[in-house]
Structure formats: structure tokens, C-alpha cells
Write an enzyme that holds these catalytic residues in place. Structure first.
Site, mmCIF file in Angstrom:
data_model
loop_
_atom_site.group_PDB
_atom_site.id
_atom_site.type_symbol
_atom_site.label_atom_id
_atom_site.label_comp_id
_atom_site.label_asym_id
_atom_site.label_seq_id
_atom_site.Cartn_x
_atom_site.Cartn_y
_atom_site.Cartn_z
ATOM 1 N N ASP A 1 -33.816 -214.983 4.926
ATOM 2 C CA ASP A 1 -34.388 -214.720 3.606
ATOM 3 C C ASP A 1 -33.250 -214.356 2.655
ATOM 4 O OD1 ASP A 1 -36.144 -214.280 1.560
ATOM 5 O OD2 ASP A 1 -37.061 -212.479 2.399
ATOM 6 N N ASP B 1 -35.868 -220.132 -0.936
ATOM 7 C CA ASP B 1 -35.007 -219.026 -0.519
ATOM 8 C C ASP B 1 -35.290 -218.460 0.870
ATOM 9 O OD1 ASP B 1 -37.423 -217.978 -1.292
ATOM 10 O OD2 ASP B 1 -36.584 -216.217 -2.279
ATOM 11 N N GLU B 2 -36.165 -219.094 1.653
ATOM 12 C CA GLU B 2 -36.391 -218.584 3.003
ATOM 13 C C GLU B 2 -36.823 -219.700 3.950
ATOM 14 O OE1 GLU B 2 -39.732 -215.914 3.681
ATOM 15 O OE2 GLU B 2 -40.574 -216.462 1.729
#
EC number: 2.7.7.7
Length: 363
Positions: free
Chosen positions: A11, A105-106
Site C-alpha cells: 500500500d 496505489d495498492e
């Protein structure tokens, strides 16, 4: 063959805001909000400096500014975020092809069998985070464990720029000691309901029967019953099936004229058509999202027999939903989403449940 999986959840730390601070040195060390403005809109992301003042994503910009007078609003640059996300994805693929992106983003990575032949998922996670820093200049956090649920929860423990491993023999104790609010999927409303039922930790949750949890939380009850026992059989799927596609607009001023609303819906329908063509998908269910000036939210949906992807048909149904009932107030946001997509065909056949027997291995 019986085995325990090694799952990593990566993350990125305050991704959008961190990219803005990376590209603009003047923003470094300052409270930054991506999206919205001091007068209008909603915060998409907040830097850690802004979070200290209670600024959070999905928060009204007005409230965010009230919390932090020095807050700097920056317009989002999604093409730039996507560019960096692709660089990060390439790093993941150096280690495994089993990469399931959740957003820009993860992502989840299954490194049970990996391209480096490294038996330690902990060391792999550290190496990946170092490479991300070296390649992009950004920090990432990681959670490492036996399944996606625990890895996701663990990645939040040592944020920012840290990681947490929950080894097989530590899973039960880790979950029992976990605050119920830290369980992924337990939002504010569910947490408050659990409090009323005397559930404050994983240990409290574990003491409740599956029947009790199903009675109070419906289908989620069985999920809660299993995850607190370390059971979560969802595999890392490299090609996640898209469930819906949509777009929305927050207006600089509240609008009450339905003519103006139709005009905005036309623009949104056009944007959705572009995204549908790019993704090569179509859907059967159109949902209209309406946020009023008092911030109350309303959704109206209609499902048809055929798959659609054209802006004309999407707009036609959105118009019908708009006129379905009288507006209760002026409107600050309109959105349209298309779900029940043709990507979901055969999804159930593709899903396989595996029986995982936990064996110890070197994390």
C-alpha cells in the site's frame, strides 16, 4: 499439495499527495489535499501533514479547510499517478505474476512460489519497498501473512513506510487482540453496531456463533465468523473482474434546475462511454447518484435486459431515473455508474475454493 500461502499487501503511503510533494518541492512538509478546493468539492487524498489535523479522503473540502487553515489544495493529475503506478507494477512482476491490483496505489501479491526463489515473504516485501523508493522516490508500506485479509490489515499497522508480518503461528493471537475497527471491511456503522452487541475486539467477535453473526449482519456474518479464525480463501487474482464503471461531478455551485442537471448528466454519460469503449465492456444496470446540498445521498437504479454502452442509452435511463421522483433539495453532485457488466459472465465458474491447511514455513 498442502501448503500455506504467502501473501503480501503493498500500500503506497498517501499516494496522490506524496506524488504532488515529490513533483513540487515547495509542497514538501506541508499539509496538502488532492482534489476539491477551499470552497467546494471533496478531498481525494491527504498528505500525512494534513492528516495530523484530521483531514481525510472523502471529507468535504470546507470541513477540511476548517480543520486545517494552512491546507493547500492541489488538482489531481491522474495520468501522472497512473504513470507511477505502472512503474510500481513492473517491480511487482519481477517477483510474481500473481499480482492483483486494487487501485493505483495498492495490490496483493502471492509470493508462495516466486521468480526469485526467495522463501521469505518478509524479505521480498522489504526488497520491493526499497525498489519502489529507489525507482519512484515514494514510500510504501506492506503487510505479510497467510491470506489477503490479514495481509491487508497488517499493512496498516506500521504505516507510513513500514511493514508487519503475521506468521502462521501468530495469526490467531493477532486477530484476537485486534480492535474491531481495524478489521478490513468493518466501517463506522458496522463498528458501532458491534459495540452495541458487546464486540470490541477480535476475541469478542470469536465468541459469537455463526448463527448470531448472520442474524445481526446478514451475509457478512459468515465472513466475520471465518476471518477472525484466520480463514479467508480468496485467491490473488491477476485479472480482477470489474464490477462497475462510472463517473461523477461535484458542482462549483448547487443546482436546482433539472435542465442544468440533464446537461451535466449528458457530459457524464459521454465520459462513461469513453471509459466503456476503452475497457471494452457494457452493462445492464444504470445507477444515478445524487448528493444534495445538505450532503444526504440518494441512489436510483434500473436494470434492463440488454447490455448497453452508448452515451445515448445511458443518458436516456439516467434522465428517467432523475424524473422518477421529485428532487428534495438543490444538488451538489451527480454521478452515473453502469454495473451488471458483461465481464461478470462465468465469474462463478472461474472462482474455485481451495482448502488451505496451515503449515509453518519461513516468513
Amino acid at each position: 499439495m498442502e501448503h500455506t500461502r504467502k501473501i503480501i499487501h503493498i500500500d503506497m503511503d498517501a499516494f496522490y499527495a506524496s506524488v504532488e510533494q515529490l513533483d513540487n518541492p515547495e509542497l514538501r512538509g506541508k499539509p496538502v489535499a488532492v482534489g476539491g478546493s477551499s470552497q467546494r468539492g471533496v478531498v481525494s487524498a491527504a498528505s500525512y501533514e494534513a492528516r495530523k489535523f484530521g483531514v481525510r479522503s472523502a471529507m468535504s473540502s470546507v470541513i477540511a479547510k476548517r480543520n486545517c487553515a494552512e491546507l493547500i489544495f492541489v488538482k489531481p493529475r491522474f495520468e501522472r499517478y497512473k504513470e507511477i503506478s505502472q512503474q510500481i507494477r513492473k517491480i511487482f512482476l519481477e517477483y510474481t505474476d500473481l499480482v492483483e491490483p486494487l487501485s493505483l496505489d495498492e495490490a496483493y501479491l502471492d509470493v508462495t512460489e516466486n521468480k526469485k526463489g526467495n522463501p521469505s515473504a518478509t524479505l521480498i516485501a522489504r526488497e520491493i519497498r526499497e525498489k519502489i523508493k529507489e525507482k519512484t522516490g515514494l514510500n510504501a508500506s506492506a503487510g505479510i501473512s497467510i491470506n489477503k485479509f490479514i495481509a491487508k490489515v497488517a499493512s496498516d499497522i506500521n504505516k507510513p513506510n513500514g511493514q508487519k508480518t503475521v506468521a502462521p503461528e501468530e495469526v490467531i493471537e493477532f486477530l484476537e487482540n485486534l480492535d474491531i475497527r481495524k478489521f478490513y471491511g468493518v466501517g463506522k456503522v458496522t463498528a458501532e453496531k458491534m459495540y452495541r452487541l458487546g464486540i470490541f475486539s477480535g476475541k469478542d467477535l470469536k465468541e459469537k456463533s455463526e448463527e448470531f453473526l448472520t442474524e445481526h449482519f446478514g451475509k457478512s456474518g459468515a465472513h466475520f465468523y471465518n476471518v477472525v479464525r484466520g480463514i479467508h480463501l480468496s485467491e490473488v487474482k491477476p485479472h480482477r473482474i470489474r464490477k462497475s464503471l462510472g463517473a461523477e461531478r461535484t458542482f462549483s455551485e448547487n443546482i436546482s434546475s433539472e435542465i442544468f442537471m440533464i446537461d451535466r448528466l449528458e457530459n457524464i454519460s459521454e465520459e462513461i462511454e469513453k471509459r466503456l469503449k476503452k475497457s471494452k465492456v457494457a452493462g445492464k444496470t444504470v445507477t444515478l447518484k445524487i448528493k444534495y446540498s445538505d450532503f444526504t445521498l440518494q441512489t436510483r437504479s434500473k436494470t434492463i435486459n440488454n447490455y448497453i454502452a452508448s452515451k445515448e442509452l445511458i443518458l436516456e435511463i439516467a434522465r428517467e431515473l432523475l424524473y422518477q421522483e421529485k428532487m428534495k433539495d438543490s444538488v451538489r453532485l451527480l454521478g452515473i455508474s453502469l454495473s451488471n457488466l458483461n465481464t461478470e459472465k462465468g465469474e462463478k465458474e472461474e472462482e474455485k475454493k481451495e482448502i488451505s491447511v496451515q503449515l509453518r514455513f519461513k516468513f
